[in-house]
Design a protein around this motif. Sequence first.
Motif, short mmCIF file in Angstrom:
data_model
loop_
_atom_site.label_atom_id
_atom_site.label_comp_id
_atom_site.label_asym_id
_atom_site.label_seq_id
_atom_site.Cartn_x
_atom_site.Cartn_y
_atom_site.Cartn_z
N GLN A 344 0.76 -1.10 -0.30
CA GLN A 344 -0.15 0.35 -0.48
C GLN A 344 0.74 1.43 0.15
O GLN A 344 1.63 1.28 0.96
CB GLN A 344 -1.24 0.45 1.11
CG GLN A 344 -1.94 1.15 1.23
CD GLN A 344 -2.93 0.78 0.04
OE1 GLN A 344 -3.13 -0.30 0.36
NE2 GLN A 344 -3.56 1.49 -0.21
N ARG A 347 -2.80 5.69 -1.64
CA ARG A 347 -4.06 5.12 -2.25
C ARG A 347 -4.13 4.66 -3.06
O ARG A 347 -4.51 3.75 -4.17
CB ARG A 347 -5.08 6.69 -2.72
CG ARG A 347 -4.81 7.24 -3.53
CD ARG A 347 -5.15 8.66 -3.84
NE ARG A 347 -5.02 9.54 -5.21
CZ ARG A 347 -5.40 8.68 -6.94
NH1 ARG A 347 -6.42 7.89 -6.99
NH2 ARG A 347 -4.49 9.76 -7.85
N HIS A 348 -2.40 3.88 -3.38
CA HIS A 348 -2.42 2.96 -4.34
C HIS A 348 -2.07 1.98 -4.02
O HIS A 348 -1.30 1.72 -2.45
CB HIS A 348 -1.13 3.73 -5.11
CG HIS A 348 -1.32 4.80 -5.93
ND1 HIS A 348 -2.39 4.78 -7.05
CD2 HIS A 348 -0.96 5.96 -5.76
CE1 HIS A 348 -2.41 6.27 -7.63
NE2 HIS A 348 -1.76 6.89 -6.90
N LYS A 349 -2.48 0.24 -3.96
CA LYS A 349 -1.97 -0.09 -4.22
C LYS A 349 -1.18 -1.00 -4.83
O LYS A 349 -1.57 -1.33 -6.51
CB LYS A 349 -2.97 -1.04 -4.12
CG LYS A 349 -2.95 -2.75 -2.94
CD LYS A 349 -4.43 -3.63 -3.32
CE LYS A 349 -4.74 -3.19 -1.79
NZ LYS A 349 -6.21 -4.10 -1.12
N ILE A 422 5.44 7.42 -6.19
CA ILE A 422 4.78 6.80 -7.14
C ILE A 422 4.91 6.41 -8.52
O ILE A 422 4.86 4.95 -9.04
CB ILE A 422 2.85 6.94 -7.08
CG1 ILE A 422 2.44 5.64 -7.37
CG2 ILE A 422 2.83 8.45 -7.60
CD1 ILE A 422 2.60 4.92 -6.62
N THR A 426 5.91 2.91 -10.43
CA THR A 426 5.82 2.56 -11.12
C THR A 426 6.39 2.25 -12.85
O THR A 426 6.47 1.49 -13.27
CB THR A 426 4.15 3.22 -11.64
OG1 THR A 426 4.85 4.37 -12.42
CG2 THR A 426 3.07 2.89 -10.59
#
Length: 597
Positions: A344, A347-349, A422, A426
């Motif tokens: 986590q 708010r991103h998993k 984030i 990614t």
Amino acid sequence: MMRTPLRPLARILHARQEGLNPDTIEKENLKLRHEAIRERARGRAQFRLLILCASFVIAFGAIGARMGLMAATEPMEPRASAPGAEIIAQRADITDRNGRVLATNITTHALYAHPKVMVDPKGTAVKLAEIFPELDPAALQRRFTDGRSFVWIRKVLSPEQMQKVHEIGDPGLLFGPREMRLYPNGMLAAHILGGSSFGAEGVHSAEVIGVAGIEKAMDARLRDPAQGGKPLTLSIDLTLQSTIEEVLYAGMSMLNAKGAAAILMDARTGEILALASLPTFDPNDRPTPIVDKTAEPGDSPLFNRAVQGVYELGSTFKIFATAQAMELGLVGPETMVDANAPMQWGRHKIKEFEGKNYGPLLSVSDVIAKSSNVGTAHIALMIGPLRQQAFLKSLGFFEPTPVELIEAPGARPLIPKKWPEIVTITTSYGHGMSASPLHLAAAYAAIANGGVAIKPTLLKREGPTTGVRVMSEKTAFDSVAMLRRVVTEGTASLGDVPGYEVAGKTGTADKPKKTGGYYDDKVVNTFASVFPASNPQYVLIVTLDEPQDDTLSETRRTAGWTAVPVASEIIRRVAPLMGLRPKLEPVAVDAVTAASN
């Protein structure tokens, strides 16, 4: 000028004293005057004749010297020209690295008409339409009879068509010799060569210009008279190119893929030995571009997926995160990192493929072998956004590739405008940032050659190549060892080719939608490989667009089941062609072997 009088007074008086006739004195002086005038006129005439004779001698001497010079020189065909400017028709050949011809020139003819001297315009129009079905006889007849003095009919004729036009027999039909470009291998290496067309045109000649690919990128070099027609030698090998296109086409067909691309590169020099993109085309009959705005660029066979295709390349990016972390001294191959999934972040998993959990801890080497998103994310966070961007930039991911194709400058990678943590996460596993397969090939070459970033090229290089070091030899060596484990123990097990020590990384990336988000059933699969792993020399990138393996009851879309087997077959076929001798694995003493009589 003093003028002597005809009747001098002194002589007249003397003559009268002597009893002579004074008129004889005038006649005598007049005679002397006329003789003087005649002498002067004769002198002027002789001078003029001398000048005229000298002029004739000089003129005929110059003409004779010129004729002698022309007779002594080797006969040459005069260069064709059009009104106003010279048309340079000669264009240098293009060959592969071994001198085999990829593009050359042939002499053909164009067909044109002088309607005002035509005997039967209507009948000729009908007969021409029978020879050339694409011509409209009614439109052709209108052009023959509307008062024009010149009409182009066909820019290129085959010998058979030329003979049929001859048989029409109309004196208003004429032929103009010209050169045209010929690609003797048809579709082979079409996206590299690109194609050509006619530029400035005259009745007796036409300028050949490049319209795409290396023909356009190197147009000035190919047309340069100073090169003396010296062929342009490319880095590609025609045999390797043919083999790769054959295997790639078979793989694309078997896996129902929409398109495919492959790049074989020498990791030490940056020379591209083969570059293929499917679907393809014949540069001898180059199709027109698709003008439908709703169509995707990849729908056109003219689209070069290896260079112009900008994709999210998935897990093939993971090796860059681990290599940078090792270079910075943050981790080593056996350092344990958090791999507990899901992860986590705000708010991103962050999840693993099919919801797996490889944690709680994995070694860095296992992160690559198992292709752990979570483990890679934690490694990337150790590096940080700024250092991550700098490293990817040093590998060439922030600029178009400098390869000698006119399409390359337009293939700019898609970089996030902002780079929060984030995005760092990614990007570390190949999402959120898009690049071409050629970008990936160049970056993997830096790992394979011991840590030096080199520029990819389609031109044969002479001598050693230099570049900027982006990582140490130890980091590069450890990275290749990790990639080897991906093939022997991990997600690319179908990529192992006995004797050639293949190392590589799979990448399965969901295709993004134009409206946002990702498709659930459409992927771009990539396998980035180097071989042989013990002494890396070559990089092979294979990319498939929307492949799926339906041979089993369950549809498989991952790179391990699609791109990897295709790459494996390519390596199995091309490695012997490149002179690589297989490295035979030692057989255990107590191993069971098969024997035959």
